[in-house]
Design an enzyme around this catalytic site. Sequence first.
Site, PDB file in Angstrom:
ATOM      1  N   GLU A  24       0.819  -1.213   0.000  1.00 31.70           N
ATOM      2  CA  GLU A  24       0.000   0.000   0.000  1.00 31.70           C
ATOM      3  C   GLU A  24       0.855   1.266   0.000  1.00 31.70           C
ATOM      4  O   GLU A  24       0.514   2.253  -0.663  1.00 31.70           O
ATOM      5  CB  GLU A  24      -0.946  -0.011   1.208  1.00 31.70           C
ATOM      6  CG  GLU A  24      -2.097  -1.006   1.086  1.00 31.70           C
ATOM      7  CD  GLU A  24      -1.695  -2.437   1.383  1.00 31.70           C
ATOM      8  OE1 GLU A  24      -2.478  -3.351   1.073  1.00 31.70           O
ATOM      9  OE2 GLU A  24      -0.584  -2.642   1.935  1.00 31.70           O
ATOM     10  N   HIS A  64     -11.105  -6.367   8.343  1.00 28.55           N
ATOM     11  CA  HIS A  64     -11.823  -6.043   7.107  1.00 28.55           C
ATOM     12  C   HIS A  64     -13.119  -5.297   7.396  1.00 28.55           C
ATOM     13  O   HIS A  64     -14.071  -5.384   6.625  1.00 28.55           O
ATOM     14  CB  HIS A  64     -12.131  -7.318   6.307  1.00 28.55           C
ATOM     15  CG  HIS A  64     -10.918  -8.054   5.853  1.00 28.55           C
ATOM     16  ND1 HIS A  64     -10.229  -8.918   6.652  1.00 28.55           N
ATOM     17  CD2 HIS A  64     -10.259  -8.040   4.662  1.00 28.55           C
ATOM     18  CE1 HIS A  64      -9.203  -9.426   5.989  1.00 28.55           C
ATOM     19  NE2 HIS A  64      -9.192  -8.909   4.777  1.00 28.55           N
TER      20      HIS A  64
END
Length: 325
Positions: free
Chosen positions: A60, A130
Amino acid sequence: MAQMNLLQAINNALITAMEEDERVMVFGEDVGHFGGVFRATSNLQQKFGKGRCFNTPLTEQGIIGFANGLASQGSVPVAEIQFGDYIFPAFDQIVNETAKWRYRSGGQFSCGTLTIRTPYGGGIAGGHYHSQSPEAFFAHIPGMKVVIPRNPYQAKGLLLAAVRDDNPVLFMEPKRLYRAAVGEVPENDYTLPLGKADKVKDGSDITLLAWGAQVEIVEKAAAMAEEDGISCEIIDLQSILPWDAESVCESVYKTGRLLINHEAPLTGGFASEIAATIQQECFLYLEAPIARVCGLDTPYPLAHEKEYMPDHLKTYEAIKRTMDY
C-alpha cells in the site's frame, strides 16, 4: 437513467472518467483482469488496456507513493486500496506527501489529481481486519478531501467530482452497500459538489446526521420516531473533509437538537468534531445535549458484530432520550 447498484455506479464513473480524459489511470491490488476483490474495476483493463488499468504489488505504501509521483507529473491516478483497514501502511505517504506536496513545494508541484478509493466499514462478517471505519484519521489532515457516498447516484456523481477536483481526495465506499444499494443513475456524465451536505428529509424536532451506510440506519430510526410523533430532519454529510457545518447549523437552529451516528468507535470519532463545532455555534439554540450513537471502543468484534453496530434501535432510543431531556 439506468438501474445500478453501488459497485456498478462506481464502475460506470471510472469508465466515464477514463473515456473523457486519457490521463486517468486505475491501479491497485488485483484491479486488472480480475476486477478487484469486489469487482468494482471489472472490464476496465479489457476496455482501456494494461497501460491504464493494471495490478500493483501488494504494498500500500508503494501504491500511494507511485500515485503521488504520477499525480505530481500530470497524470490523473485513481489508486485503489483493497480494504480501508489496509490503508495504514500508506498513512505516511498520504499524510506527509499527498496532502502536503503542494504546500511544501510552494505551489510548484501538486498531488491534486490523485483519487484514492477504498471500501470501508462492517456489516459483512469480515472480522476486525476487514471492517474498520478509519475516516476520522484522515479528517485531521489539511490539504485533502474525504468523501463518502450513500447510494449509487451519489457514488457516480461524487467519484467523478473527486477525480476532477484539484485536490487529492480519499473516496471511501461503504462496502456493505456495494450490492445492497440499488437506484436510478444517469448514464450521462454528471458531478455532485464536494463538501456539501445533502438534506435527506425535512423535520422540526431533531436533526439526525450520518454518512455512508449509516444514513439508512437513521432513516429507519426516524421512521420509528415518527410513529411517536417526533419529526426528524435527516442530513447526509457526504464529505467529512471539508464538512458542511453551515448546513448542519441551519438545521440545528430550527430543531434545537442533534444526534450524530457513525460506525467508527465513539472516542475520537468524527462525531466529536461535529459536536464541538455545533456546541460552539448553536449553544443558545440547543434544547438538549448533542447525542452520539457510534461503534464501541473495541477492536471490531466478529462474534459480536450486531452488538457493536450503532443500529436503528440504539438510534431510536437516543432520539427518545434527547427528546425527553
